[in-house]
Write an enzyme that holds these catalytic residues in place. Structure first.
Site, mmCIF file in Angstrom:
data_model
loop_
_atom_site.group_PDB
_atom_site.id
_atom_site.type_symbol
_atom_site.label_atom_id
_atom_site.label_comp_id
_atom_site.label_asym_id
_atom_site.label_seq_id
_atom_site.Cartn_x
_atom_site.Cartn_y
_atom_site.Cartn_z
ATOM 1 N N HIS A 99 0.280 1.755 -13.390
ATOM 2 C CA HIS A 99 0.991 0.710 -13.711
ATOM 3 C C HIS A 99 2.487 1.106 -13.992
ATOM 4 C CE1 HIS A 99 1.872 -3.135 -16.093
ATOM 5 N NE2 HIS A 99 2.792 -2.493 -16.695
ATOM 6 N N GLY A 156 0.674 -0.988 0.091
ATOM 7 C CA GLY A 156 0.207 -0.065 0.012
ATOM 8 C C GLY A 156 1.055 1.397 0.093
ATOM 9 N N MET A 185 -4.518 -7.044 -6.925
ATOM 10 C CA MET A 185 -3.995 -7.998 -7.769
ATOM 11 C C MET A 185 -5.181 -9.067 -8.286
ATOM 12 S SD MET A 185 -0.966 -7.514 -7.973
ATOM 13 C CE MET A 185 -0.060 -9.105 -8.432
ATOM 14 N N ASN A 190 -6.237 3.060 -12.724
ATOM 15 C CA ASN A 190 -4.922 2.181 -12.091
ATOM 16 C C ASN A 190 -3.582 2.808 -12.304
ATOM 17 O OD1 ASN A 190 -4.046 -0.307 -11.507
ATOM 18 N ND2 ASN A 190 -3.477 -0.679 -13.632
HETATM 19 C C1 GRF Z 1 2.844 -0.735 -7.827
HETATM 20 O O1 GRF Z 1 4.191 -0.898 -8.388
HETATM 21 C C2 GRF Z 1 1.830 -0.272 -8.689
HETATM 22 O O2 GRF Z 1 2.250 0.315 -9.746
HETATM 23 C C3 GRF Z 1 1.430 -1.617 -9.175
HETATM 24 O O3 GRF Z 1 1.318 -2.511 -7.969
HETATM 25 C C4 GRF Z 1 2.291 -1.913 -7.148
HETATM 26 C C5 GRF Z 1 1.713 -1.811 -5.722
HETATM 27 O O4 GRF Z 1 2.468 -1.420 -4.611
HETATM 28 N N1 GRF Z 1 0.129 -1.825 -10.012
HETATM 29 P P1 GRF Z 1 2.183 -0.804 -3.267
HETATM 30 O O5 GRF Z 1 1.042 -1.761 -2.754
HETATM 31 O O6 GRF Z 1 1.176 0.495 -3.629
HETATM 32 O O7 GRF Z 1 2.977 -0.434 -2.467
#
Ligand code: GRF
Length: 208
Positions: free
Chosen positions: A110, A12, A91, A108
């Site tokens: 990425h 997060g 996910m 989203n």
């Molecule tokens: C990030 O790298 C984001 O780009 C991808 O998943 C990761 C999430 O990381 N979609 P976090 O849980 O926000 O630390």
């Protein structure tokens, strides 16, 4: 004021960037209203609790199908009068049931410059492994609207960083998070909440 839901599955750090931006008054006309996790014991939920944001867990395994989970998610979003859904490291696969209700309202992040290193199988560290294998000199992050096709919706914001000669997937991931993701995601959400994003085909126009 628009109600924002953040969907998470992990650490997060992007959620934290949104929380920090909100504390600085940088999410204009928006409020983080709920954090929804696909798993019960992720650190993202702790971050939400510390910030006083309500949380909810919707584990995929509690539902017979992705569609069943998505329908439950949409019900929850409607119940809370959510205006915009932010996927911040979410996910779990969702079905079109979400986009039918939240058309051009699911965002989203990425960790690559879409359309490079994107699509099915391109998530987490794999993205950065592929970028290094390919030998690109720049990579970065993309914030986009989510559509049925994986990582293919209209692009809202992108930012690039240099790939350095001794980069590992981990160092590249960290630089992209710090310099791109944690800045772009709050900016994009704030623009959405101010009604400053206009989608025309594949192009997102940013209104002044
Ligand atoms: C990030 O790298 C984001 O780009 C991808 O998943 C990761 C999430 O990381 N979609 P976090 O849980 O926000 O630390």
């Amino acid at each position: 004021m628009k109600n924002i839901a953040v969907l998470v599955s992990g650490g997060g750090t992007n959620l934290q960037a949104l929380i920090d931006a909100q504390a600085r008054g940088e999410i204009v006309n928006g409020r983080l209203s709920i954090v929804i996790s696909s798993a019960p014991e992720v650190y993202a939920l702790e971050r939400a609790k510390k910030a006083g944001i309500p949380t909810c867990v919707l584990p995929r395994k509690n539902y017979p199908s992705s569609q069943g989970m998505t329908v439950a998610l949409v019900e929850k979003l409607k119940e809370l009068a959510i205006d915009v859904v932010v996927m911040a490291g979410f996910m779990t696969i969702v079905t079109k049931d979400l986009f039918e209700v939240y058309n051009n309202a699911v965002i989203n992040i990425h960790p690559a410059l879409i359309p490079s290193f994107a699509g099915p199988g391109c998530y987490g560290l794999h993205v950065h492994e592929k970028a290094l294998e390919y030998g690109v000199k720049v990579s970065g992050a993309t914030v986009h609207f989510v559509t049925e096709e994986c990582d293919a919706g209209p692009i809202i914001l992108q930012k690039a960083v240099d790939v350095l000669p001794n980069d590992t997937p981990e160092t590249l991931q960290r630089r992209i998070m710090e310099q791109c993701e944690w800045k772009l995601l709050p900016q994009a959400v704030s623009l959405f909440c101010q009604d400053r994003l206009r989608v025309e085909g594949r192009t997102v126009q940013i209104l002044p």
